[in-house]
Design an enzyme around this catalytic site. Structure first.
Site, short mmCIF file in Angstrom:
data_model
loop_
_atom_site.label_atom_id
_atom_site.label_comp_id
_atom_site.label_asym_id
_atom_site.label_seq_id
_atom_site.Cartn_x
_atom_site.Cartn_y
_atom_site.Cartn_z
N HIS A 1 45.24 31.88 32.57
CA HIS A 1 46.17 30.76 32.37
C HIS A 1 47.60 31.26 32.19
CE1 HIS A 1 46.48 31.02 27.91
NE2 HIS A 1 45.21 31.33 27.93
N GLU B 1 46.30 25.76 29.37
CA GLU B 1 45.02 26.02 28.70
C GLU B 1 45.16 25.82 27.21
OE1 GLU B 1 41.93 28.36 26.57
OE2 GLU B 1 44.08 28.64 26.50
#
Lengths: 464, 464
Positions: free
Chosen positions: B278, B324
């Site tokens: 991420h 995320e």
């Protein structure tokens, strides 16, 4: 009846498994929740510092660790005298590359341990770069005489185990000066044994072999960035000069000590197990990874046994060896005394590869023992110990090698070790508390297993 | 004839082994000698910095990684739009313990991600310490109303896998405020999710669930040393006051993107393999371990294939997920789009556990696949990959879970991860170049093996 016997045997086996699991669990719990290793290392590193053999700090470390071992309530703590070499670095080394008279670039260097000094005014000479000792012969005296030989073979990045990469180029550091001197070199500069590109020179031991004192030439390490810069400069302008000044000195041997603590075995006290690391270090950092970590982990093994109430069946000794770095006098003396007293050493475990996450052990042991180790895997793998490698052992316990003694070494993750090894950044803040503690618990677990089941394999080997 | 066939089969098998060994070796060699991951991470961390969703830095990271992927000569690089929450920390938080009016000790705190602000003048209130959410019920409203609830259950040091220790207390951070608000608490202070004792507060996501805006209370993390100090002070003097001031704010959602690059499969292009991390991070550090490392390792997988001339049989996508940390919007959107387009995802590998020495992988996969993985061990163990664990996967690839898709996660050594996680010391200098590179090579090797042999296990599972 037979069925009952099988069931009973299975139950006994399950009980043994459970007992071992519990003991190992309690060793880990004690190490991770009330470990002393990190505090001890803090003192060794931050209150004492680098502990080069023969230094005041080495002496302080002997006193401190003896005193701490005495607090543990062992059966016996003592000092084993050993004469050690005393080499001093002197004032900081100084070096530069001169591309034109007056046009210079400083590069970070440090004297290799055991090197002679340069003349007071330093040495200035042309440079010949080589990738290894074998190139000296090809070049011959005509290309080397009066020059500074620059050994620039880097550690191989593609080796997964960085110790192999180290092994692949440390001959330049250890023997480079001796070999280059034979061709009339004025000095040697050796690329630091470091996989990173940075500005820190890494020292380490070197030898002149049988070379007469008059023929010895100064040897220094250059940082990896310095080595890259020097090499590039040489390609552009082969006739540059290199200036080196260092005033290190080998003094007379001095008295020092191995520090030893012992718990007498409850069942087979005549059989001796050793766990140890080396108390001396190089002088540039504070020797936290090399090998303060190994010392405090070894001390912690005995403390963890006390703490968890485990009384070893065989005698267990912690030995903090003096002078591993530049002489191995402590390890040699310990083995000599053991032989003299006809002591029966059966097992020796060394931690001298840094205080990083433990990944397993290497063994210098017969095949039968390796099979026994195989049977311990289910007990150790839950603690993320996966490598059980045949071959190796350790420097300090090496002299114990002989009939029936099994040598072992803790194998921590090796990726970062040579970032710090023998350099000024081998310092306390680069040791992680948990990683250090996990190593101590792993060592205690292995010794517990050897103490209980190690003889089985010896029996197996004899039965072969 | 039969014998000949067996020999031929064995020869073919040996050849395949050798080919696989060579391919994996070349992936590692390329990663360790000419890797790009570390340079990319240097840029992400030091030129861009912390990349909280909706921030300018997150936007810069999208541009930078897209541009770098475009340089790799993939078949396609694109941005996938996704709306993300935008929370801002505001001015630095401020907190102290007041033992008497005018007698105060500052303690290090930071707002939890998603928290509301305190009133402009801050909150000062008495403190009630609890070890977990379940204690709130016992204490009841009469003991909590108007007070600051201090969640102080530490991570369990005895867990060998630190993620388990994290899992064992992160509920305090995620749900503590929501639950304490139900009993009328004025605010919550949560002990940082950190196994070390130090002075750094660790942020992280939290949720108010369905709580109306008017009932939401401020939530902050306190450093572990601060938590110890507060707890000790409370024991000596239960009526102390705690002062907290923070002016963080949740703004409107903003436009952001997942960054995606693709190499089309040569034989089964309809089957899609994903590798990713991420791109967003928390704002206190520069997000090097969480999860800059995972992003650059994922990018490196595609570069290593190019570099070594390996053309995947199945389509391979690198996906750098956005958000995320505080929403999982990127992972959710990626899976939604995949479903909408009826894309056939077969494999997804995430790296989101730090850039430390890789030790293996976890899998969310059927048993048949785990057997196939078992057969890959001899190829991976030489690279010190020993853990092949059933269970787990990863947050961002989680929404892809479904028929036939195998989810996997890189498992690096976990000991140091929570020293840095979500704190201001999650920075570039704490990532080791080799450890990062070994992770990328491990990921590439696993994808290579899946690309070639992954279908066998699916066949096996169908045949069950």
């Amino acid at each position: 009846m037979k069925k009952l016997l099988v069931l009973l045997l299975l139950a006994t086996f399950a009980q043994a498994q459970t007992k071992d699991e519990q003991q190992i669990r309690s060793l880990y719990d004690a190490a991770l929740t009330e470990g002393k290793a990190y505090d001890w290392l803090n003192h060794l590193s931050n209150q004492i510092g680098g502990r080069l053999s023969g230094s005041v700090q080495a002496e302080q470390a002997v006193k401190y660790t003896k005193q701490e071992l005495e607090k543990l309530g062992l059966d016996r703590v003592w000092l084993q005298p050993v004469m050690v070499p005393k080499w001093v670095r002197g004032t900081p080394e100084y070096a530069f590359i001169e591309t034109k008279p007056g046009l210079t670039n400083n590069v970070p260097v440090c004297a290799l341990g055991g090197s002679v000094a340069t003349p007071l005014g330093g040495i200035k000479a042309g440079v010949v770069e080589v990738k290894g000792i074998e190139e000296l012969e090809q070049l011959g005296r005509k290309n080397i005489e009066g020059k500074i030989v620059f050994f620039n073979r880097p550690m191989e990045a593609t080796q997964i185990n960085t110790f192999k990469a180290y092994g692949g180029c440390v001959d330049q550091r250890y023997s480079g000066a001796m070999e280059a001197a034979k061709f009339g070199a004025a000095a040697v500069i050796v690329r630091s044994m470091n996989l990173r590109l940075d500005d820190l020179p890494h020292t380490g031991s070197m030898s002149y072999g049988d070379l007469p004192v008059s023929e010895r030439i100064p040897a220094a390490a250059i940082s990896t960035n310095g080595a890259e810069f020097l090499s590039t400069t040489l390609k552009l302008q082969p006739d540059i000069k290199f200036y080196l000044k260092q005033n290190c000195k080998q003094l007379e041997d001095v008295q020092s000590y191995n520090v030893i603590g012992e718990v007498r075995g409850t069942e087979e006290p005549e059989k001796i197990m050793v766990v140890g690391g080396h108390l001396d270090s190089w002088d540039l950092g504070d020797g936290s990874h090399d090998d303060g970590a190994g010392c405090v982990q070894s001390m912690e093994v005995l403390r963890l046994f006390k703490e968890t109430g485990y009384k070893p069946k065989k005698t267990l000794r912690v030995v903090l060896f003096m002078n591993e770095e530049n002489g191995l006098r402590g390890g040699t003396e310990y083995a000599a005394q053991a032989a003299k007293k006809k002591e029966k050493h059966v097992f020796a475990l060394e931690s001298d590869a840094g205080g990083f996450s433990p990944r397993g052990f290497n063994f210098d042991a017969p095949q039968g023992f390796m099979k026994t180790v195989e049977s311990w895997k289910p007990l150790l793998e839950p603690y993320l110990l996966h490598q059980f490698v045949s071959g190796g052992g350790g420097a300090d316990i090496g002299p114990l090698r002989g009939e029936g003694v099994i040598l072992a070494g803790l194998m921590p993750d090796s990726q970062r070790y040579f970032d710090h090894h023998h350099a000024e950044n081998d310092t306390f803040e680069h040791v992680n508390k948990r990683e250090l503690e996990l190593g101590a618990a792993a060592m205690a677990s292995l010794i517990y297993l050897y103490d209980n089941y190690g003889d089985e394999s010896t029996a197996m080997d004899n039965g072969k």
